[in-house]
Scaffold this motif. Sequence first.
Motif, PDB file in Angstrom:
ATOM      1  N   TYR A 239      20.547 -51.214  21.322  1.00 58.13           N
ATOM      2  CA  TYR A 239      20.671 -49.815  21.777  1.00 58.13           C
ATOM      3  C   TYR A 239      22.055 -49.745  22.609  1.00 58.13           C
ATOM      4  O   TYR A 239      22.752 -48.896  22.678  1.00 58.13           O
ATOM      5  N   ALA A 240      22.092 -50.826  23.599  1.00 56.95           N
ATOM      6  CA  ALA A 240      23.254 -50.750  24.732  1.00 56.95           C
ATOM      7  C   ALA A 240      24.249 -50.924  24.067  1.00 56.95           C
ATOM      8  O   ALA A 240      25.568 -50.459  24.472  1.00 56.95           O
ATOM      9  N   ALA A 241      24.368 -51.972  22.985  1.00 61.07           N
ATOM     10  CA  ALA A 241      25.546 -52.278  22.413  1.00 61.07           C
ATOM     11  C   ALA A 241      26.300 -50.927  21.567  1.00 61.07           C
ATOM     12  O   ALA A 241      27.489 -50.842  21.624  1.00 61.07           O
ATOM     13  N   LEU A 242      25.258 -49.957  21.294  1.00 60.45           N
ATOM     14  CA  LEU A 242      25.648 -48.860  20.554  1.00 60.45           C
ATOM     15  C   LEU A 242      26.036 -47.573  21.667  1.00 60.45           C
ATOM     16  O   LEU A 242      26.607 -46.457  21.206  1.00 60.45           O
ATOM     17  N   LEU A 243      25.549 -47.859  22.840  1.00 58.86           N
ATOM     18  CA  LEU A 243      25.800 -46.770  23.837  1.00 58.86           C
ATOM     19  C   LEU A 243      27.162 -46.869  24.348  1.00 58.86           C
ATOM     20  O   LEU A 243      27.717 -45.665  24.881  1.00 58.86           O
ATOM     21  N   ILE A 244      27.802 -48.093  24.406  1.00 62.75           N
ATOM     22  CA  ILE A 244      29.039 -48.246  25.075  1.00 62.75           C
ATOM     23  C   ILE A 244      30.206 -47.316  24.451  1.00 62.75           C
ATOM     24  O   ILE A 244      30.979 -46.702  25.020  1.00 62.75           O
ATOM     25  N   PRO A 245      30.355 -47.438  22.853  1.00 68.03           N
ATOM     26  CA  PRO A 245      31.328 -46.521  22.299  1.00 68.03           C
ATOM     27  C   PRO A 245      31.171 -45.052  22.500  1.00 68.03           C
ATOM     28  O   PRO A 245      32.044 -44.428  22.669  1.00 68.03           O
ATOM     29  N   SER A 246      29.675 -44.436  22.458  1.00 63.36           N
ATOM     30  CA  SER A 246      29.453 -43.315  22.953  1.00 63.36           C
ATOM     31  C   SER A 246      29.957 -42.958  24.393  1.00 63.36           C
ATOM     32  O   SER A 246      30.305 -41.737  24.450  1.00 63.36           O
ATOM     33  N   ASN A 247      29.659 -43.688  25.305  1.00 63.51           N
ATOM     34  CA  ASN A 247      30.135 -43.534  26.524  1.00 63.51           C
ATOM     35  C   ASN A 247      31.684 -43.340  26.661  1.00 63.51           C
ATOM     36  O   ASN A 247      32.232 -42.586  27.397  1.00 63.51           O
ATOM     37  N   ILE A 248      32.483 -44.256  25.867  1.00 62.80           N
ATOM     38  CA  ILE A 248      33.938 -44.094  25.916  1.00 62.80           C
ATOM     39  C   ILE A 248      34.247 -42.921  25.575  1.00 62.80           C
ATOM     40  O   ILE A 248      35.245 -42.141  26.149  1.00 62.80           O
ATOM     41  N   SER A 249      33.672 -42.147  24.419  1.00 65.98           N
ATOM     42  CA  SER A 249      34.058 -41.043  23.842  1.00 65.98           C
ATOM     43  C   SER A 249      33.741 -40.063  24.875  1.00 65.98           C
ATOM     44  O   SER A 249      34.359 -39.013  25.065  1.00 65.98           O
ATOM     45  N   ALA A 250      32.648 -40.326  25.616  1.00 63.79           N
ATOM     46  CA  ALA A 250      32.225 -39.100  26.352  1.00 63.79           C
ATOM     47  C   ALA A 250      33.170 -39.064  27.621  1.00 63.79           C
ATOM     48  O   ALA A 250      33.619 -37.919  28.174  1.00 63.79           O
ATOM     49  N   GLU A 251      33.672 -39.939  28.189  1.00 61.35           N
ATOM     50  CA  GLU A 251      34.767 -40.110  29.188  1.00 61.35           C
ATOM     51  C   GLU A 251      35.973 -39.533  28.831  1.00 61.35           C
ATOM     52  O   GLU A 251      36.477 -38.682  29.477  1.00 61.35           O
ATOM     53  N   ALA A 252      36.219 -40.113  27.360  1.00 59.14           N
ATOM     54  CA  ALA A 252      37.694 -39.407  27.046  1.00 59.14           C
ATOM     55  C   ALA A 252      37.431 -37.909  26.922  1.00 59.14           C
ATOM     56  O   ALA A 252      38.682 -36.912  27.113  1.00 59.14           O
ATOM     57  N   ALA A 253      36.225 -37.278  26.308  1.00 59.20           N
ATOM     58  CA  ALA A 253      36.104 -35.839  26.159  1.00 59.20           C
ATOM     59  C   ALA A 253      36.218 -35.376  27.600  1.00 59.20           C
ATOM     60  O   ALA A 253      36.830 -34.065  27.804  1.00 59.20           O
ATOM     61  N   LEU A 254      35.730 -35.654  28.635  1.00 56.62           N
ATOM     62  CA  LEU A 254      35.576 -35.101  29.929  1.00 56.62           C
ATOM     63  C   LEU A 254      36.989 -34.924  30.564  1.00 56.62           C
ATOM     64  O   LEU A 254      37.483 -34.159  31.044  1.00 56.62           O
ATOM     65  N   SER A 255      37.817 -36.185  30.358  1.00 61.17           N
ATOM     66  CA  SER A 255      39.049 -36.202  30.658  1.00 61.17           C
ATOM     67  C   SER A 255      39.930 -35.101  30.158  1.00 61.17           C
ATOM     68  O   SER A 255      40.771 -34.464  30.619  1.00 61.17           O
ATOM     69  N   PHE A 256      39.604 -35.072  28.914  1.00 65.84           N
ATOM     70  CA  PHE A 256      40.396 -34.314  27.825  1.00 65.84           C
ATOM     71  C   PHE A 256      40.214 -32.801  28.359  1.00 65.84           C
ATOM     72  O   PHE A 256      41.142 -31.919  28.225  1.00 65.84           O
ATOM     73  N   LEU A 257      39.127 -32.597  28.873  1.00 59.80           N
ATOM     74  CA  LEU A 257      38.957 -31.139  29.360  1.00 59.80           C
ATOM     75  C   LEU A 257      39.286 -30.877  30.741  1.00 59.80           C
ATOM     76  O   LEU A 257      39.144 -29.781  31.117  1.00 59.80           O
ATOM     77  N   GLY A 258      39.714 -31.809  31.386  1.00 62.69           N
ATOM     78  CA  GLY A 258      40.494 -31.743  32.585  1.00 62.69           C
ATOM     79  C   GLY A 258      39.361 -32.018  33.856  1.00 62.69           C
ATOM     80  O   GLY A 258      39.508 -31.620  34.977  1.00 62.69           O
ATOM     81  N   VAL A 259      38.101 -32.344  33.636  1.00 61.85           N
ATOM     82  CA  VAL A 259      37.153 -32.469  34.614  1.00 61.85           C
ATOM     83  C   VAL A 259      36.850 -33.952  34.886  1.00 61.85           C
ATOM     84  O   VAL A 259      35.878 -34.306  35.515  1.00 61.85           O
ATOM     85  N   GLY A 260      37.470 -34.892  33.971  1.00 61.19           N
ATOM     86  CA  GLY A 260      37.145 -36.310  34.376  1.00 61.19           C
ATOM     87  C   GLY A 260      37.962 -36.821  35.313  1.00 61.19           C
ATOM     88  O   GLY A 260      38.055 -36.432  36.463  1.00 61.19           O
ATOM     89  N   VAL A 261      38.483 -37.943  35.048  1.00 64.50           N
ATOM     90  CA  VAL A 261      39.366 -38.931  35.739  1.00 64.50           C
ATOM     91  C   VAL A 261      40.812 -37.919  36.234  1.00 64.50           C
ATOM     92  O   VAL A 261      41.546 -37.306  35.417  1.00 64.50           O
ATOM     93  N   LYS A 262      41.032 -37.787  37.391  1.00 61.23           N
ATOM     94  CA  LYS A 262      42.117 -37.125  37.847  1.00 61.23           C
ATOM     95  C   LYS A 262      43.483 -37.758  38.035  1.00 61.23           C
ATOM     96  O   LYS A 262      43.157 -39.276  38.459  1.00 61.23           O
ATOM     97  N   PRO A 263      44.515 -37.048  37.757  1.00 62.01           N
ATOM     98  CA  PRO A 263      45.889 -37.915  37.982  1.00 62.01           C
ATOM     99  C   PRO A 263      46.229 -38.290  39.497  1.00 62.01           C
ATOM    100  O   PRO A 263      45.469 -37.548  40.331  1.00 62.01           O
ATOM    101  N   PRO A 264      46.697 -39.300  39.692  1.00 65.33           N
ATOM    102  CA  PRO A 264      47.789 -40.058  39.103  1.00 65.33           C
ATOM    103  C   PRO A 264      46.778 -41.215  38.291  1.00 65.33           C
ATOM    104  O   PRO A 264      47.626 -42.048  37.667  1.00 65.33           O
ATOM    105  N   THR A 265      45.585 -41.395  38.453  1.00 67.81           N
ATOM    106  CA  THR A 265      44.692 -42.555  37.773  1.00 67.81           C
ATOM    107  C   THR A 265      45.091 -42.255  36.445  1.00 67.81           C
ATOM    108  O   THR A 265      44.476 -41.151  35.810  1.00 67.81           O
ATOM    109  N   PRO A 266      45.346 -43.008  35.677  1.00 70.27           N
ATOM    110  CA  PRO A 266      45.518 -43.107  34.123  1.00 70.27           C
ATOM    111  C   PRO A 266      44.393 -43.161  33.317  1.00 70.27           C
ATOM    112  O   PRO A 266      43.091 -43.979  33.887  1.00 70.27           O
ATOM    113  N   SER A 267      44.094 -42.461  32.210  1.00 71.08           N
ATOM    114  CA  SER A 267      42.528 -42.497  31.397  1.00 71.08           C
ATOM    115  C   SER A 267      43.386 -42.044  30.044  1.00 71.08           C
ATOM    116  O   SER A 267      44.220 -41.255  30.051  1.00 71.08           O
ATOM    117  N   TRP A 268      42.794 -42.388  29.082  1.00 71.58           N
ATOM    118  CA  TRP A 268      43.098 -42.237  27.735  1.00 71.58           C
ATOM    119  C   TRP A 268      42.893 -40.887  27.418  1.00 71.58           C
ATOM    120  O   TRP A 268      43.654 -40.007  26.870  1.00 71.58           O
TER     121      TRP A 268
END
Length: 353
Positions: A239-268
């Motif tokens: 289950y942990a091996a399958l959690l990692i890709p979903s967490n990457i997608s969640a981080e990308a979605a949050l950053s895409f919505l503007g509430v994730g990692v803030k500039p100038p720190t780069p994030s996909w």
Amino acid sequence: MSEALVAVETAGADTAAPAVSGARQFWRRLRAQRAALVAAAVVALLVLIALAAPLLTALEGQDPTTYHPSLIDSARGGVPLGSFGGIGADHWLGVEPQTGRDMFARLVYGARVSLGVALAATVVQVVLGVAMGVASGLGNRWADLVLSRITDIFVAMPLMVMALALLAIVPDGFPRPVLVALVISLVSGWSTTAKMVRAQTLTLKNLDYVAASRLSGWSTWRTAVRELLPGLAAPVITYAALLIPSNISAEAALSFLGVGVKPPTPSWGQMLTSADVWYQAAPQYLLLPAAALFVTVFALTVLGDGVRVALDPRAASRLRIGTGRKREARAETSGPEQNAETSGPEQNKEDRA
């Protein structure tokens, strides 16, 4: 009591050698899956790139935060000068529109953020989920009821809504990657892990060796560590091996919505947010982070499926390729007589191959 304790300890000593052989069987089954091996190589390469990001950018002679206004065409709205987004010897993947920041440097440093946040969130999810699941499965009726209801609440909780609310009220001075990892891990993931671990614990605690350890006077903590956790290792790792890709997608979605990692720190995900208006004028600005996300999530998903099949060979893989698929197709099209004829030495030789 003492006889039961001795019997349990003797059984634990006898299972040490099978544990080693079980690890060898796992690696042998994993190596037999070519798709999982390729995915593992891709994941290892991505992790190596993320760890070596400072060295790679030093070789290029760039960094992810320096602006290069001389490399963009202000008359055209900030489009990079040159072909393919300004790709050249100094900028291996070109530069960003409007800012002129190096794309290669931001991609490799973005890998550190995306993979780091996903791995940290997965560790917290697994630790919290295993603790809650084991406590619920081994506890009394009231403890099981309370912990199960808490878990159900978090299972029904929408990730994006709660993450947006939590990230909006936290001060900006808090390290954003750490905050995103905590929000992802605490809002989602651990609850489903806890429910899975609870179900496995309820099954395992009725087995003879676990019952013997409890009757011999072992504490609940010792029983969980010595007897239950080894039996929970396979489903938890899967289950942990399958959690990692979903967490990457969640981080990308949050950053895409503007509430994730803030500039100038780069994030996909952050790069995708800035690239949504440049898909025509500078398509590489959108395609490069999107391709990095796709390759990472796909490779981790394939690897997680391979780990699942290697730990439980009775489970069918969703990614069957090669001779296994050919044998299945031949078995479906041929009759029982032909199957009986081909079940001789040639079939055995093919199975061994």
